[in-house]
Design an enzyme around this catalytic site. Sequence first.
Site, PDB file in Angstrom:
ATOM      1  CB  ALA A  66      -0.909   0.017   1.227  1.00  0.00           C
ATOM      2  CB  CYS A  67       2.000   3.634  -2.362  1.00  0.00           C
ATOM      3  SG  CYS A  67       0.814   3.918  -3.688  1.00  0.00           S
ATOM      4  N   PRO A  68       0.937   5.720  -0.349  1.00  0.00           N
ATOM      5  CG  PRO A  68       2.373   7.393   0.460  1.00  0.00           C
ATOM      6  CD  PRO A  68       2.365   6.104  -0.329  1.00  0.00           C
TER       7      PRO A  68
ATOM      8  N   GLY B 233      -1.907   4.994  -3.710  1.00  0.00           N
ATOM      9  CA  GLY B 233      -2.437   3.752  -4.264  1.00  0.00           C
ATOM     10  C   GLY B 233      -2.608   3.756  -5.763  1.00  0.00           C
TER      11      GLY B 233
ATOM     12  NE  ARG C  44      -2.949   3.691   0.875  1.00  0.00           N
ATOM     13  CZ  ARG C  44      -4.069   2.968   0.807  1.00  0.00           C
ATOM     14  NH1 ARG C  44      -4.890   2.942   1.848  1.00  0.00           N
ATOM     15  NH2 ARG C  44      -4.368   2.275  -0.284  1.00  0.00           N
TER      16      ARG C  44
END
Length: 290
Positions: free
Chosen positions: A172-174, A176, A229
């Site tokens: 998961a990235c900030p 997405g 996140r």
Amino acid sequence: MKIIDFISKKSIALNVHPADKNEAIDMLIDLLMTAGAIKDKESVRRDVLKREVQGSTGLSNGLATPHAQNSSIKKTAVAVMTVPQGVEFDSIDGKLARLLVLFAAPTESQDEEMTEMGRFAVILMDDDFKESLINAKTAEELLQLIDAKETERIKSEMPEVSENSKIIAVTACPTGISSSFMAREALKNCAAKLGLNIRVEVHGAAGVYHALTDEEIKNADAVIVAASRKIPISRFDGKPMISTAVGTAMNKPEQLFERLKAGQAQIFHATEDDEPFSSKLLKKIKSIFS
């Protein structure tokens, strides 16, 4: 729907020469303005730069993938810019960025659109393909290369056999939009080289992709959580876990498998803070009426 549906010829600039990272980002946003994809340049620029503060999107081998999800973005769109001579972009390997791809999505995005964005982010990890885009002479040629590569990718995608997965992971990235998908690809490729079986769940802008099942979690020997996140992880209670930023999984996946091999995963004990809000709410409602 295909990747090239999100890339206007007006949002492509070849063989350009930005002075620095900020100018490069401005030029990419201007391309989307010209293509009619955004309403407020400054609003989008603010969110792109905010994402850069969280971690540079200058990746390795000349690729940079700045991105933002913003209410000023009218439609999901991509801007592509080639800089053969390179521009400084705070890349993780210290190299200049030569292919810059800006992913832009509205606050409310369609699942199919986000799937295409994720697929594009993944195929950009192919260095030969990336070089072919940098060397493209026309916008038409660049679009043809992307379309051919996506077709090749779709044909090669095989259904995942999940029942025997002993290692599971979540990325998961900030925002997405791209990094979480690229991290999944990096983990899968590295695991394949090591002869390991892995299943990777992605938390994207429009929701969860390739969701892990209860049975997969039950059978897993270890869990990798590569998230920048907060995501729900209470379901992994009692499992050996390694937690890291999404960038580590994307750029240095081998380190995570080395840590697993060295026995550095710690048994995860879930707390109430690790439980999804929906589950907490359900329990609260049940307690009221019990």
